[in-house]
Write an enzyme that holds these catalytic residues in place. Sequence first.
Site, PDB file in Angstrom:
ATOM      1  N   ASN A   1      -6.707  -3.258  -1.672  1.00  0.00           N
ATOM      2  CA  ASN A   1      -5.555  -3.416  -0.779  1.00  0.00           C
ATOM      3  C   ASN A   1      -5.376  -4.862  -0.335  1.00  0.00           C
ATOM      4  OD1 ASN A   1      -7.614  -3.676   1.169  1.00  0.00           O
ATOM      5  ND2 ASN A   1      -6.332  -2.748   2.742  1.00  0.00           N
TER       6      ASN A   1
ATOM      7  N   GLY B   1      -3.619   5.959  13.297  1.00  0.00           N
ATOM      8  CA  GLY B   1      -3.334   5.133  12.143  1.00  0.00           C
ATOM      9  C   GLY B   1      -3.068   3.685  12.490  1.00  0.00           C
TER      10      GLY B   1
ATOM     11  N   LYS C   1      -2.591  -0.040  -5.448  1.00  0.00           N
ATOM     12  CA  LYS C   1      -3.983  -0.338  -5.128  1.00  0.00           C
ATOM     13  C   LYS C   1      -4.906  -0.270  -6.344  1.00  0.00           C
ATOM     14  CE  LYS C   1      -3.713   0.951  -0.249  1.00  0.00           C
ATOM     15  NZ  LYS C   1      -4.314   1.744   0.849  1.00  0.00           N
TER      16      LYS C   1
ATOM     17  N   ARG D   1      -6.366  21.465  -1.241  1.00  0.00           N
ATOM     18  CA  ARG D   1      -5.405  22.494  -1.643  1.00  0.00           C
ATOM     19  C   ARG D   1      -5.630  23.024  -3.055  1.00  0.00           C
ATOM     20  NH1 ARG D   1      -1.431  23.194   2.023  1.00  0.00           N
ATOM     21  NH2 ARG D   1      -1.043  21.522   3.539  1.00  0.00           N
TER      22      ARG D   1
END
Length: 280
Positions: A94, A243, A73, A158
């Site tokens: 995309n 999705g 991408k 994270r």
Amino acid sequence: MTTRTPADARRAAVLGSPIAHSLSPVLHRAAYRELGLGAWSYERFEVDEAALPSFVEGLDDSWAGLSLTMPLKRAVIPLLDEVTATAASVEAVNTVVFTADGRRVGDNTDIPGMVAALRERGVDKVESAAVLGAGATASSALAALSLICTGPVTAYVRSEARAQEMRGWGERLGVDVHTAGWESAAAALDAPLVIATTPAGAADALAGAVPGTPGTLFDVLYEPWPTALASAWQSRGGAVVGGLDLLVHQAVLQVEQMTGRVPAPLTAMRQAGEQALASR
């Protein structure tokens, strides 16, 4: 690449690595059937970043467009003549459309596809939102939220490096992004809209923390489906966008751009996707 024959035949394809799992051929071919484009074809090709330039340069004028998935991408951007403002906003393309004069135009249909999938479920505006994860899909989620969220967005990540990335995207996109550690991700589930952009299994442990009256969950995974989080969300009466909804809505926009036929057949494309997933 072979020259098209008959004269009205056009080609399109999805590129990426790995690519064997892609549902894009199923969706686009269903659209071609519904639109009566019997001479059109849509394939999938395993192409990595190193092979992308030669692949693109080898395409002839039978090609209408390309769909791109990871890791291409961003790699495709230097190969294009033009990039839309939407794609430039997240530095991710995309969709490539080949124009009649031979130009390569890159766009991002993931962002408007997210907005369309949410609006289909009645989510037009929210006062705040939470994003689980901080990858490429998370930046597209922030771009979508810039259009529908009137207040802050909290990203649960994270690492501090990822937190900095998300705050940076927020500044660029005009979104008030706050960040929190993944260890406190259960708090995300109280937001009126939660967008889960994490890989399969990463958010499963949060299923037990779904509140009694949840808002809307947008889980960008479509296989396996439902995810543990989506299943728990639905069991408590919350609205879930999956999705496949995203995949179909972004593919609708790709079909419209590549074929010039509007509207693309959303229902037929969704049914084809559902049938393909059921048979796996």
